[in-house]
Scaffold this active site. Sequence first.
Site, PDB file in Angstrom:
ATOM      1  CE  LYS A  48      38.374  96.404  88.332  1.00 45.26           C
ATOM      2  NZ  LYS A  48      39.374  96.329  89.166  1.00 45.26           N
ATOM      3  CB  SER A  59      40.767  97.438  93.105  1.00 41.95           C
ATOM      4  OG  SER A  59      41.377  98.561  93.027  1.00 41.95           O
ATOM      5  CB  SER A  64      38.778  99.854  90.555  1.00 46.15           C
ATOM      6  OG  SER A  64      39.698  98.547  90.479  1.00 46.15           O
TER       7      SER A  64
END
Lengths: 452, 77
Positions: A78, A172, A148
């Site tokens: 990420k 997330s 996210s």
Amino acid sequence: MQLFDLGAAEAVDGMKIGVIRPQEYLDAILSRIEATEPIVNAWEYIDSDEARRSAEELDADPQARSRLPLFGLPVGVKDVIHVRGQPTRADFEPYRGRVAAEDSGVAQALRDAGAILLGKTVAAQFAWSQDQPKTRNPWNTDHTAGASTTGSPAAVAARQIPVGIGTQTTSSLLRPSAYCGVVGMKPTYGRLSSYGVIPTSWSSDHPGLVTRSVRDAAFVLGPLARHDPRDPHSAVESLEDFVAEVDQGDVAPKLARVVDLFDLASTPVRDAADRAVAQLAQHGAEVRDVHLPMPMELLLAIHWIIHNGESAAIHYEQYSQEHDHYLPTVRTNVEVSELLPAALYVHARRWKRRLRPMMAELLSGIDALVAPTSSDTAPRIDAGRASHRLGDPSFQIPWTCFGLPNITLPTDVGMNHLPNALQFIGGAFADARVLRTASWCEKVFGSPASPL
Amino acid sequence: MRLTSAVSREQILRSLQRASQEAWGEERTQELDLALQSAARNVWTLLQYPLQPTDDEPDVVSDTLNVHIVERRDAAL
């Protein structure tokens, strides 16, 4: 089956015994990304040249196959987590071109274990934005992949990579994983190092992982779950053999259904979750009903006030200098968070301490709590207000707030060709037990086919 | 902002609106209306759960770890 279809453990086993070469597997992964990326948009940055160099170096090292537990495994990380030599943009334009000089704790652990750090997957801005990222849900591209952590679950679902790394501060990681029909795991707070992760809210930031099976989650968690003295919250623990736990998981688990979340779920999600729990019971799981030991609205208030207080402290100075580059929902979050008095933050933390033993009590005598992972399936990308398009985070807050380990599993594919999912939650540091429970349940549900 | 369980949600919202006007201006405060309402709801909810001075100290960031250490110690006894 094609090479890109292999799970993480299968691929590593194949490379370790020499049936597959790391370069060959990497090429299959890169070809798959090239073929599907225009549909999914999961990647912020890919360093294929460096990945090929790493694969060749691994192949040339005669000791590496036996020594490295993740030998040749390509991983996406990420884009709020530093990987040495790769940019970390966090979807924030002023960070463009900033290349990390040092690995984060998670990236270092992956590298030490022989994984290939292929690149950075799409993240919502600062892991805090509710603005729709570019990533699409591989099951139905009219719908969000969540956020996210958005690129990692979409890429794993699309068979672009076998493992993605993400973070969860509110919901997330598990919510996007549920939306994308993959396994997402948030280990206990402190299990994985947060060093080198751009913070969102220190006391709730959890690195985690996305895979296509529970066994793969166990397989990757082992090498990552180690103490990191650079992270002040890193656990000092003698570690279990997570894969052995999963492989021994033949005993039907004791589960407790969190009634509050079933009641709050949308009708299609509740119906699917009820069906899935009934399936587990038919196969021998012991299931009883429990209620959260505190009102859900109190949990939400505690979580948001702590999160907003810490996030405001992280961002206020940078925001004052660079506010034009903040996305609309993050601007709103920062501006409102700065208005809250410090005494409220402390009050929320006092309540968090008071409630923690009640949450531990809720988990006593069972293997795991079970609940829908999210209140609904993935929303349409054009649904309603911007803040609603990434979905409802609330079903993760009771566990994120207290740092408890949880894992989401796809149960079936439902309306609009979108996956349904259940989450399993365990006590602090009962990660192995949660994995074993989820593995047993996964055998009941089976794994969904590739969406693409 | 007055911090007491007796304060109403509307009073909290007005306090937040005044603070927002001072920090971000009138126009922006109107744009922030939904977020301010949401914040007021969270503040009001939390204030409905008052604590006495000798009640719990704040949780610290590593409490998850502390709880585990205590559980392990108790299990070993």
